[in-house]
Design an enzyme around this catalytic site. Structure first.
Site, mmCIF file in Angstrom:
data_model
loop_
_atom_site.group_PDB
_atom_site.id
_atom_site.type_symbol
_atom_site.label_atom_id
_atom_site.label_comp_id
_atom_site.label_asym_id
_atom_site.label_seq_id
_atom_site.Cartn_x
_atom_site.Cartn_y
_atom_site.Cartn_z
ATOM 1 N N HIS A 112 34.411 48.831 39.565
ATOM 2 C CA HIS A 112 33.799 47.843 38.685
ATOM 3 C C HIS A 112 34.597 47.679 37.385
ATOM 4 O O HIS A 112 34.948 46.568 36.992
ATOM 5 C CB HIS A 112 32.366 48.265 38.369
ATOM 6 C CG HIS A 112 31.618 47.218 37.608
ATOM 7 N ND1 HIS A 112 30.991 46.168 38.224
ATOM 8 C CD2 HIS A 112 31.436 47.033 36.274
ATOM 9 C CE1 HIS A 112 30.439 45.387 37.304
ATOM 10 N NE2 HIS A 112 30.691 45.892 36.114
ATOM 11 N N HIS A 136 37.866 45.165 33.422
ATOM 12 C CA HIS A 136 38.201 45.397 32.013
ATOM 13 C C HIS A 136 39.527 46.126 31.843
ATOM 14 O O HIS A 136 39.716 46.817 30.853
ATOM 15 C CB HIS A 136 37.085 46.210 31.339
ATOM 16 C CG HIS A 136 35.756 45.518 31.346
ATOM 17 N ND1 HIS A 136 35.461 44.454 30.530
ATOM 18 C CD2 HIS A 136 34.647 45.714 32.102
ATOM 19 C CE1 HIS A 136 34.230 44.033 30.770
ATOM 20 N NE2 HIS A 136 33.713 44.783 31.719
ATOM 21 N N LYS A 174 35.320 34.234 33.932
ATOM 22 C CA LYS A 174 34.684 35.274 33.115
ATOM 23 C C LYS A 174 34.670 34.707 31.689
ATOM 24 O O LYS A 174 35.725 34.621 31.054
ATOM 25 C CB LYS A 174 35.511 36.570 33.181
ATOM 26 C CG LYS A 174 34.959 37.703 32.322
ATOM 27 C CD LYS A 174 34.374 38.837 33.161
ATOM 28 C CE LYS A 174 33.810 39.915 32.258
ATOM 29 N NZ LYS A 174 33.132 40.980 32.976
#
Length: 290
Positions: free
Chosen positions: A161, A177, A223
């Site tokens: 994730h 990220h 995003k």
């Protein structure tokens, strides 16, 4: 407003120790060059159209020799293709992938950054002092599979994730990220950088910043705001988010910290004994805000 909760000085101190030990961090302008271009606009929730305020990629140059020759980066990059993008699709973990996870953990545990983090966690009673037990704890936090989408099998883990990124029901990007993954996906034509995100003109980032809030699309999904460290080593991110995760048993842990010249809000969500997501949010960078 996050800032009103005040800076967590103890956490800032230990994170700065990690920062100063991060010898594998790449140097902006030398090891890599980013091109910030325009400021990204507003994207409505659930929309996958964004005005492109950046014609060129975010990464103009990255010294790939360094990525391939520094052990932790090289082993980290081998993990990036081990996952299904979509939640709800069960992950199949091969014995080769298990070995890759293991090698990556071994490599980061040898770094000064992780040694410093481990020592701190032991002093707080959050982690076992035994190296193998600590590695097991890290494995459970980062690599143990769990259900993110209730409809399917074990479809996700913290590492996937946070560092690789996922899509939810084919409609939105979650996680993602990490700057190395961003660079590699951009190079493969899967990521399109749309511009940086900043509040007002005060927080305009510059090319030397090690933390950015940005907008991008990945395989056609947008995003609206993603935030990421830039140039830092994988071990630095694992160490920092591990410390934050273990600092509390809350579903969501946030802390405002001052790391180097950055005022950040660190965010960690827990999924049982594992990391749900974790990311830095840049509040300000004092080389401009003074």
């Amino acid at each position: 407003m996050a800032r009103s909760q005040g800076v967590n000085h103890e956490l800032s101190e230990v994170l700065n120790q990690l920062w100063s030990r991060d010898t594998n961090r790449l140097k902006p302008g030398t090891d890599y060059t980013i091109s910030l271009q325009g400021k990204a606009g507003y994207v409505a929730q659930g929309s996958n159209t964004a005005r492109d305020m950046a014609r060129a990629p975010l990464f103009a140059y990255v010294n790939e020799g360094k990525l391939k020759n520094i052990k932790t980066y090289a082993l980290f990059m081998r993990l990036l293709d081990n996952y299904e993008m979509s939640t709800g699709v069960s992950e199949t973990v091969t014995s080769e992938e298990l070995m890759e996870n293991d090698l990556f953990l071994n490599a980061i545990l040898e770094t000064e950054v992780m040694k410093c983090a481990h020592k701190y966690l032991v002093s707080k009673g959050h982690s076992p002092s035994d190296q193998q037990q600590f590695k097991r704890q890290l494995y459970d936090m980062w690599f143990r599979l769990y259900h993110r989408d209730r409809s399917g099998g074990e479809d996700s883990c913290g590492f996937e994730h946070v560092f690789v990124g996922e899509s939810k029901k084919g409609k939105e990007i979650t996680g993602f990220h990490n700057w190395v993954q961003f660079y590699l996906q951009e190079k493969h034509g899967n990521v399109d950088y749309k511009g940086y995100k900043a509040q007002g003109n005060r927080n305009t980032p510059d090319e030397d910043d090690h933390v950015l809030n940005l907008q991008f699309s990945w395989k056609g999904l947008v995003k609206p705001v993603g935030s990421s460290f830039i140039g830092v080593s994988p071990e630095f991110e694992v160490a920092l988010f591990t410390i934050l995760f273990l600092a509390s048993t809350e579903k969501v842990t946030t802390a405002v910290v001052k790391v180097d010249e950055y005022l950040l809000e660190m965010v960690v969500y827990r999924q049982g004994r594992s990391i749900g997501t974790s990311y830095p949010k840049l509040l300000s960078s004092n080389n401009r805000d003074l």
